[in-house]
Design a protein around this motif. Structure first.
Motif: not given
Ligand SMILES: Cc1ncc(COP(=O)(O)O)c(C=O)c1O
Length: 372
Positions: A54-55, A59, A81, A83, A176, A181, A313
């Protein structure tokens, strides 16, 4: 109903995934290696790339490998988001929320400066909706003040800053590949960075801390998680990456049509256009109070006309989790305004011009019926 986003999956993707499913090797293997090499080529600048499941995982790994932990502060935009802030808490550090620009939704460098303290160890700008943040002043401030930059490019695969691919400049940059995406591996992410030692640590961090000694035996000297991508996902990513540039051009074409056909109205804030934008999303603000409507009534208005809208968001610092850190209404006014007024209009590469026109007609209708 026209959705606000839709992944593009054709027979080619289905065949690539089927081949891996039949191959007998499903977890990280040759397809992951091939995908990482293709991503590095695509991003450019001689960067290395390691993929993640995952993104968010990318991170987290970037923060850990940068030595960020308890007692440290990390500057994040209040509009992203969740996250983007959760990963900071996850490594034991404290997110410091900074307000964004109302139109670009990107960090405002003038608001970053006063947020820097002697505990600041990192800044994580988000290239919101694929619009590149103006990175030069951010890197300058970070190097003057002695903290690191980790770019949250989860919206920005295929974006460019000053003509160079986001992720090509050498510092850690995370992507991500979630289905919303610009390209997808179902779930998935990647980290690009040109520092070989950093990337060796990243590789250990993403898979149980495992490395190999001179005899090829497994060695574990530090903690690592389970954050690797599967070959099934990588096979999907390889096919998607080949199509990404064309898709991003289609997104740009549709975004330009929105700009031409949306009405001008003081209660409507359109997004900022810019060079190198990959148009992950087309987000507007609509001041529902100025129209004498509730947000939910506006959502229903669009839905009744066959248009789904998103909300990217809510302002992160107003979630109960972050209010505990002392944030509240008024802390980041632009993010708060966006959080209550934002509508994500449909944007995905297989949309047609007439789909855009349908959305624009709905917006025109909203303002002509309700606008003053
Ligand atoms: C700005 C941002 N950072 C981090 C993430 C996290 O990515 P992932 O859903 O692949 O874990 C997202 C996911 O939508 C995001 O929009």
């Amino acid at each position: 109903m026209l959705p606000f986003t839709r992944p593009t999956i054709s027979q080619e993707e289905i065949d690539a995934v089927s081949d891996v499913l039949r191959s007998g090797w499903l977890a990280s293997g040759p397809k992951v290696k091939e995908f990482e090499a293709k991503l590095a080529d695509f991003i450019g600048g001689g960067t290395q790339v390691r993929t993640f499941n995952s993104g968010t995982a990318a991170l987290e790994a970037a923060l850990i490998a940068s030595g960020i932990g308890p007692g440290d502060e990390v500057i994040v935009p209040a509009m992203s988001f969740v996250a983007s802030a959760n990963v900071v808490l996850r490594v034991g550090a404290t997110p410091v929320f900074v307000d964004v620009d109302l139109r670009s939704r990107n960090l405002d460098i003038e608001k970053v400066k006063p947020a820097v303290t002697d505990k600041t160890r990192a800044i994580m700008p988000v290239h919101f909706s694929g619009l590149p943040v103006d990175m030069d002043p951010i890197y300058k401030l970070a190097s003057d003040s002695g903290y690191v930059v980790i770019e949250d490019a989860c919206h920005a695969i295929g974006s460019n800053y000053k003509g160079n691919g986001i992720g090509s400049a050498g510092n850690p940059v995370c992507f991500s590949f979630h289905p919303n995406k610009n390209m997808t591996t179902i779930e998935g992410g990647a980290l690009a960075c040109s520092d070989k030692n950093f990337m060796a640590q990243i590789e250990r961090l993403r898979f149980h801390g495992i490395e190999r000694d001179a005899q090829g035996e497994i060695l574990v000297s530090e903690w690592g998680g389970k954050m690797n991508l599967s070959d099934v996902s990588a096979a999907l990513g390889i096919v998607q990456l080949d199509k990404l540039e064309g898709w991003n051009q289609a997104r740009t074409h549709l975004a330009q049509r929105y700009f031409r056909h949306l009405p001008d109205h003081p209660a409507l804030i359109k997004p900022q256009d810019g060079d190198g934008h990959s148009w992950h999303m087309f987000c507007v603000c609509i001041d529902s109070a100025a129209l004498g409507m509730e947000r939910q009534e506006i959502v229903a208005y669009f839905n009744d006309r066959g248009v789904a809208v998103g909300a990217h968001y809510p302002a992160m610092h107003l979630f109960p989790l972050y209010r505990k850190l002392g944030y509240g209404p008024g802390s980041c006014p632009n993010a708060e305004r966006i959080g209550t007024q934002t509508f994500t209009l449909p944007l995905f590469p297989t949309m047609t011009d007439s789909d855009v026109d349908l959305v624009c007609e709905a917006v025109h209708g909203l303002f002509s019926e309700r606008g003053q």
